[in-house]
Design a protein around this motif. Structure first.
Motif, PDB file in Angstrom:
ATOM      1  N   PHE A 214       0.780  -0.891  -0.001  1.00  8.07           N
ATOM      2  CA  PHE A 214      -0.123   0.144  -0.264  1.00  8.07           C
ATOM      3  C   PHE A 214       0.549   1.521   0.415  1.00  8.07           C
ATOM      4  O   PHE A 214       0.831   2.230  -0.696  1.00  8.07           O
ATOM      5  CB  PHE A 214      -1.067   0.369   1.269  1.00  8.07           C
ATOM      6  CG  PHE A 214      -1.900   0.890   1.448  1.00  8.07           C
ATOM      7  CD1 PHE A 214      -1.580   2.470   1.858  1.00  8.07           C
ATOM      8  CD2 PHE A 214      -3.287   0.658   0.701  1.00  8.07           C
ATOM      9  CE1 PHE A 214      -2.470   3.297   1.978  1.00  8.07           C
ATOM     10  CE2 PHE A 214      -4.332   2.078   1.003  1.00  8.07           C
ATOM     11  CZ  PHE A 214      -3.795   3.965   1.526  1.00  8.07           C
ATOM     12  N   GLU A 215       2.008   1.865   0.607  1.00 10.50           N
ATOM     13  CA  GLU A 215       2.777   2.199   1.142  1.00 10.50           C
ATOM     14  C   GLU A 215       3.549   2.604   0.095  1.00 10.50           C
ATOM     15  O   GLU A 215       4.105   3.637  -0.977  1.00 10.50           O
ATOM     16  CB  GLU A 215       3.442   2.188   2.539  1.00 10.50           C
ATOM     17  CG  GLU A 215       3.844   2.080   3.301  1.00 10.50           C
ATOM     18  CD  GLU A 215       4.065   3.115   4.359  1.00 10.50           C
ATOM     19  OE1 GLU A 215       4.582   4.553   4.016  1.00 10.50           O
ATOM     20  OE2 GLU A 215       4.886   2.611   5.056  1.00 10.50           O
ATOM     21  N   ARG A 216       3.949   1.636  -0.948  1.00 11.63           N
ATOM     22  CA  ARG A 216       4.599   2.154  -2.489  1.00 11.63           C
ATOM     23  C   ARG A 216       3.674   2.007  -3.430  1.00 11.63           C
ATOM     24  O   ARG A 216       4.160   3.269  -4.610  1.00 11.63           O
ATOM     25  CB  ARG A 216       5.240   0.042  -2.695  1.00 11.63           C
ATOM     26  CG  ARG A 216       6.612   0.210  -3.690  1.00 11.63           C
ATOM     27  CD  ARG A 216       6.454  -1.033  -4.281  1.00 11.63           C
ATOM     28  NE  ARG A 216       7.442  -1.069  -5.343  1.00 11.63           N
ATOM     29  CZ  ARG A 216       7.518  -0.994  -6.645  1.00 11.63           C
ATOM     30  NH1 ARG A 216       6.220  -0.733  -6.772  1.00 11.63           N
ATOM     31  NH2 ARG A 216       7.812  -1.455  -7.695  1.00 11.63           N
ATOM     32  N   ASP A 217       2.447   1.529  -3.800  1.00 12.49           N
ATOM     33  CA  ASP A 217       1.531   1.968  -4.105  1.00 12.49           C
ATOM     34  C   ASP A 217       1.513   3.311  -3.875  1.00 12.49           C
ATOM     35  O   ASP A 217       1.177   4.148  -5.829  1.00 12.49           O
ATOM     36  CB  ASP A 217       0.151   1.235  -4.470  1.00 12.49           C
ATOM     37  CG  ASP A 217       0.521  -0.187  -4.480  1.00 12.49           C
ATOM     38  OD1 ASP A 217      -0.825  -0.812  -4.630  1.00 12.49           O
ATOM     39  OD2 ASP A 217       1.441  -0.262  -5.116  1.00 12.49           O
ATOM     40  N   LEU A 218       1.540   4.290  -3.015  1.00  7.45           N
ATOM     41  CA  LEU A 218       1.054   5.342  -3.281  1.00  7.45           C
ATOM     42  C   LEU A 218       2.210   6.394  -3.834  1.00  7.45           C
ATOM     43  O   LEU A 218       1.831   7.313  -4.955  1.00  7.45           O
ATOM     44  CB  LEU A 218       1.467   5.945  -1.554  1.00  7.45           C
ATOM     45  CG  LEU A 218       0.084   5.626  -1.128  1.00  7.45           C
ATOM     46  CD1 LEU A 218       0.375   6.276   0.659  1.00  7.45           C
ATOM     47  CD2 LEU A 218      -1.519   6.111  -1.135  1.00  7.45           C
ATOM     48  N   VAL A 219       3.330   5.955  -3.767  1.00 11.04           N
ATOM     49  CA  VAL A 219       4.582   6.528  -4.626  1.00 11.04           C
ATOM     50  C   VAL A 219       4.641   6.184  -6.509  1.00 11.04           C
ATOM     51  O   VAL A 219       4.423   7.392  -6.545  1.00 11.04           O
ATOM     52  CB  VAL A 219       6.031   6.049  -3.709  1.00 11.04           C
ATOM     53  CG1 VAL A 219       6.849   7.169  -4.595  1.00 11.04           C
ATOM     54  CG2 VAL A 219       5.622   6.990  -2.334  1.00 11.04           C
TER      55      VAL A 219
END
Lengths: 438, 279
Positions: A247-252
């Motif tokens: 999820f954190e990776r997808d935000l970027v």
């Protein structure tokens, strides 16, 4: 015969030389040492407490320290038995070095503040506390807070406050992006949608603090995961951990609502300068946010963190627990006075303390909600979130272990590294570092 | 190309390279100074402030209760550094002279013990040092801050080596003139070891000015904080709000030791190289 410039001055050869005797040298040295030893700073007005000075040492190095000083000043003026000297000399490893050195020497501060995960390794230096001695019961504290200082059924401190995370968001940027500022996101999907709308209108949708695991930890817990198991095995790479990392990776790298590299160093400054619409924030930042609103006309606000996944409602939090260390001298007197001070702090200081942290005292909640101080009133949100608060655990060499997690998350979020591989590697290293020697 | 032309070219290249390194090393310091006058809260990496102001420096005097007045910490650091330096020069030079020129039983053993003790990291003695000062009632005083720096083992060895290398004839001549040990030390040795004393003074000054760990452990009131401690509280209080104030506090803290080092670096290098291993 010595050359003229090297002869003792004013000493004609016919006169015996003047000598400095051993006695006068020793007297000079002793006098200097005594003078030096007795000197304290001319600006220090607390060292002459008549020997009845209680040192209250904390890690409140930010604006919360100034607030606690005013509360301590109120206690000092309310009684004549002792003078409490409040200090906040450092934070983190430096703070623990100071505490540990003084504890090993048998002369620690009378009262000190610790986080919940710092109590287990230091408990041999701490007195156990009986709530009855302070006039409290467990029901006087918000659910889940008084237990933070309990180890093997023994109470090692009193929880003064917690610091649960919340969503900081900019109402003006929300409006500009076509979002309803009175309805901040409450789910993961709403969060992503809001971040995308914000990014489309100009600023970043979300920015995390670099070098920490705080956004990930909340996401991991909300996905049903945990940090470590009972055997100190790191659980970063379990499915909930990978889901949180992804999820954190997808935000970027998928939604492009978060920068891959921070242009400036300070998350707080970016939020106040309206370069980002949403951040994770904590109670001690609240007063600064409201001050920025007053000074710059911004509309920064706070809301409960969204529930990103289908697991238990969880919010990462810090804790502030006041403990009474054991003294080599005057232990009984110091312990008695320290208990009085802590009891007073919880009863009489909690409402004021809500200007910086979320007090754990149940009795203060009503007064906080009714307060005329906008910061104190807003703190009610954090107090409400405290019942979902979860805290970083204690494990042997956890300070080393979580660095592997931080590094992995930085690589995942900013470099787009493979989530599972990074977290598996971090978990393996962390587990190894937490292995206690036999 | 002639040899002279080669040498000139090499010198110019070396100067150019040194200039590049000097600029690279100096840029962070320049940026720190510039940022201390920056009024804009927008993070940036400008060398010149976009919104020049003195407000950051004014905040050092009145941090609004969020940190100690930086000038109080500056005063404390100055007192500690100056007192440590003056007394260290006295104590270490006397000890060095005794070890170098006064014959006593166990002289070599004492020197060996000093050298061996230099291998012990400072962190190892923190707890016993704290206990010692606690028993003496010296915690949270200038005495606690200064005394550990006064007895500098490196200083004793430095001065001892310097004195050993002095021509023995001067001391013999003074002795035959009837001078006692104190007079030889005061009128013959001290004037000759000025370079070593200068080096020692600089090292003790810098060491006591920059010391963070011992002041952190031995002080317990904000008004006894030294500059390194005060910088930490400024960083915590303002680091996420206004880094201009943090830069102002840093600029103030690094100025005295930087000036000391800039003006006296040749003494440091000369003094340390002169100790050698002779004698």
């Amino acid at each position: 015969m010595l050359p003229t410039h090297q002869r003792p001055p004013n000493t004609p050869s016919t006169h015996p030389p003047r000598t400095l005797t051993r006695r006068s040298i020793l007297a000079l040295g002793a006098g200097s040492a005594a003078a030096l030893a007795g000197c304290s700073s001319p600006f220090d007005d607390t060292t002459r407490g008549g020997g009845r000075v209680l040192e209250f040492t904390t890690f409140y190095t930010g604006p919360d320290g100034a607030l606690m000083q005013t509360i301590v000043d109120r206690y000092n003026s309310s009684q004549d038995d002792v003078v409490v000297r409040f200090t906040a000399p450092a934070y983190g490893g430096d703070y623990l070095t100071k505490i540990l050195t003084a504890s090993l020497a048998g002369a620690p501060p009378a009262i000190l503040a610790l986080h919940s995960y710092e109590i287990p390794p230091l408990r041999r230096f701490l007195h156990t506390i009986d709530f009855n001695d302070l006039g409290f019961s467990q029901d006087d504290f918000v659910d889940g807070t008084w237990q933070l200082a309990t180890i093997d059924g023994r109470q090692y401190g009193v929880t003064m406050s917690t610091g649960p995370a919340a969503l900081g968001y900019n109402r003006a940027l929300f409006e500009k992006a076509g979002l309803d500022p009175d309805r901040p996101p409450t789910t993961g999907a709403e969060f992503v949608a809001a971040a995308q709308a914000l990014k489309k209108s100009g600023p970043w949708g979300f920015i995390r603090e670099t070098g920490t695991f705080n956004p990930w930890l909340t996401l991991n817990w909300q996905a049903g995961g945990d940090l470590i198991d009972a055997g100190s095995r790191a659980l970063f790479a379990e499915p909930p951990g990978i889901q949180a990392g992804q999820f954190e990776r997808d935000l970027v790298h998928r939604y492009h609502v978060e920068p891959a590299q921070l242009a400036g160093p300070q998350l707080g400054a970016l939020f106040r300068n309206q370069k980002v619409g949403m951040v994770f924030t904590f109670p001690w930042v609240l007063s600064q946010l409201l001050k920025t609103n007053a000074q710059q006309g911004t509309q920064l606000d706070v809301a409960p963190l969204p529930q990103f996944f289908g697991g238990p409602r969880s919010v990462v939090a810090t804790s502030h627990i006041y403990c009474i260390p054991k003294q080599r001298k005057n232990d009984a007197w110091i312990q008695a006075e320290a208990q009085k001070f802590i009891a007073w702090l919880v009863r009489e200081g909690s409402v004021d303390w809500a200007g910086a942290q979320a007090p754990a005292s149940r009795a203060a909640a009503a007064a906080i909600a009714r307060s005329n101080d906008p910061v104190v009133r807003k703190m009610a949100l954090f107090i409400d979130e405290a019942k979902h608060a979860r805290f970083a655990p204690y494990a042997y060499r956890w300070n080393q272990a979580f660095q592997y997690l931080n590094d992995a998350l930085d690589d995942v979020v900013y470099q787009g590294a493979d989530v599972a591989a990074e977290l598996r590697r971090a978990a393996a290293r962390a587990t190894e570092s937490m292995r206690e020697p036999k | 190309m002639t040899a002279l032309a080669h040498r000139r070219r090499a010198r110019r290249l070396a100067t150019a390279a040194a200039l590049v390194f000097a600029i690279l090393w100096g840029l962070p310091l320049l940026w720190t100074l510039s940022s201390s006058f920056e009024g804009s809260t927008t993070p940036g990496s400008r060398l010149l402030p976009s919104d020049p102001t003195l407000a950051n420096w004014e905040m050092l005097v009145d941090p609004g209760g969020r940190a100690v007045n930086i000038f109080i910490a500056f005063f404390n650091s100055t007192v500690v550094a100056v007192v440590s330096t003056v007394l260290a020069l006295l104590v270490c030079s006397m000890a060095g002279y005794a070890l170098a020129k006064l014959p006593f039983r166990g002289n070599a053993a004492v020197l060996g013990l000093l050298l061996a003790t230099m291998l012990i990291p400072g962190e190892v003695v923190l707890v016993p040092l704290f206990q010692q000062f606690r028993e003496l009632g010296l915690l949270n005083t200038y005495g606690a801050l200064a005394l550990p720096h006064i007895v500098s083992l490196l200083g004793v060895v430095l001065v001892r080596q310097f004195i050993v290398n002095l021509p023995p004839d001067l001391i013999d001549a003074a002795r035959s003139d009837g001078a006692n040990a104190w007079q030889i030390y005061r009128y013959v040795v001290v004037p000759l070891i000025r370079p070593a004393l200068t080096t020692l003074g600089i090292l003790v000054f810098l060491g006591s000015w920059n010391d963070f760990l011992w002041p952190l452990i031995s002080t317990s009131s904000p008004s006894m904080q030294t500059l390194p401690l005060a910088l930490v509280t400024f960083r915590s209080a303002y680091g996420d709000v206004d880094y201009g104030v943090v830069m102002a506090s840093a600029a103030l803290a690094i100025t005295p030791p930087l000036l000391v080092f800039l003006f006296a670096q040749r003494f440091i290098i000369a003094g340390i190289s002169n100790t050698g291993l002779k004698g």
